[in-house]
Write an enzyme that holds these catalytic residues in place. Structure first.
Site, PDB file in Angstrom:
ATOM      1  N   SER A 133      74.005-132.781 -17.052  1.00  0.00           N
ATOM      2  CA  SER A 133      74.857-132.172 -16.034  1.00  0.00           C
ATOM      3  C   SER A 133      73.925-131.327 -15.191  1.00  0.00           C
ATOM      4  O   SER A 133      72.864-130.909 -15.664  1.00  0.00           O
ATOM      5  CB  SER A 133      75.927-131.271 -16.662  1.00  0.00           C
ATOM      6  OG  SER A 133      76.558-130.472 -15.674  1.00  0.00           O
TER       7      SER A 133
ATOM      8  N   TYR B 177      79.769-124.607 -22.408  1.00  0.00           N
ATOM      9  CA  TYR B 177      79.419-125.869 -21.750  1.00  0.00           C
ATOM     10  C   TYR B 177      77.950-125.867 -21.325  1.00  0.00           C
ATOM     11  O   TYR B 177      77.205-126.814 -21.596  1.00  0.00           O
ATOM     12  CB  TYR B 177      80.324-126.078 -20.547  1.00  0.00           C
ATOM     13  CG  TYR B 177      80.092-127.379 -19.801  1.00  0.00           C
ATOM     14  CD1 TYR B 177      80.628-128.571 -20.281  1.00  0.00           C
ATOM     15  CD2 TYR B 177      79.344-127.410 -18.629  1.00  0.00           C
ATOM     16  CE1 TYR B 177      80.418-129.772 -19.609  1.00  0.00           C
ATOM     17  CE2 TYR B 177      79.136-128.604 -17.949  1.00  0.00           C
ATOM     18  CZ  TYR B 177      79.676-129.777 -18.438  1.00  0.00           C
ATOM     19  OH  TYR B 177      79.466-130.956 -17.759  1.00  0.00           O
TER      20      TYR B 177
END
Length: 246
Positions: free
Chosen positions: A144, A157
């Site tokens: 990501s 996250y």
């Protein structure tokens, strides 16, 4: 001489990026195993592939549970006997939560899917890729842009995505001897429908790119010979705030 079909496993294949990548691989002639928690969503992904001589194989899987991953790879061994590509895509996120308000249960849930799940699938894939003939294969981890620059209030996250980068590097190093290539794709603001459900993922009206552009990028990485590897790729909406957001 007929070319031996290649076998791919996509986790988180029931929706979003996982679904788009699964369909792209299937369209390119790969035999695709679909893994995810919701069987109905996997079946829908498989149906979107249309009638084919090589239908996709849905296997309901919770990647955070070792016994579930064991069952998944048992199906792969039984059906195909080998694995040429693992797209480690399964992941979860939550709306923005201040660090001090993140519960232990929430932390464990995110780490369990995003990091432990990726590790367990990679571990089984490496075992199979070492043993099969011809040996070797490719692992692509879905990182990501949060593996580089976090958003506010995203500690669980962001921590898992930074850890995925370490996992990618370790697999690359340990896999060299066995013709196992490992790379990472860091994705920013793909229009999957899921992103709109969480302001932690795409706050406000940030620009988004077509999920098919992500699928095309993964397909390129997957199609390289094992003598070549994309170590890290960042694909993102051109106008999203990434460069300069930190």
């Amino acid at each position: 001489m007929t070319e031996t079909p290649k076998i791919a496993l996509v986790t988180g294949a029931g929706s979003g990026i996982g679904r788009a990548v699964s369909l792209a691989l299937h369209g390119a002639g790969w035999r695709v195993v679909l893994a995810g928690r919701r069987a109905a969503d996997l079946e829908q992904t498989a149906s979107l592939g249309g009638a084919s001589s090589h239908p996709m194989l849905p296997v309901s899987t919770d990647v955070s549970r070792p016994e579930s991953v064991e069952h998944l790879f048992g199906r792969i061994r039984g059906e195909y006997g080998r694995l040429d590509l693992l797209f480690n895509n399964a992941g979860i996120n939550i709306p923005a939560v201040p660090l001090e308000d993140v519960t232990f249960e929430l932390w464990n849930r995110i780490v369990g899917v995003n990091l432990t799940g990726a590790f367990l699938c990679a571990q089984h894939a490496v075992r199979l890729m070492k043993q099969q003939q011809p040996r070797g294969g490719r692992i692509i981890n879905n990182g990501s842009i949060s593996a580089h620059a976090p958003r506010p209030h995203s500690a669980p996250y962001t921590a898992t995505k930074h850890a995925i980068t370490g996992l990618t590097r370790s697999i690359s190093l340990d896999g060299r001897e066995y013709d196992i290539a490992c790379g990472q794709i860091d994705i920013g603001n793909a229009n999957t429908g899921l992103a709109d459900q969480s302001k932690a993922l795409v706050p406000g009206q940030e620009p988004k790119m077509d999920v098919q552009d992500v699928a095309g990028a993964v397909l390129y990485m997957a199609g390289l010979p094992l003598s070549a590897n994309v170590q890290f790729m960042t694909v993102m909406a051109t106008k999203m705030p990434f460069i300069g957001r930190g």
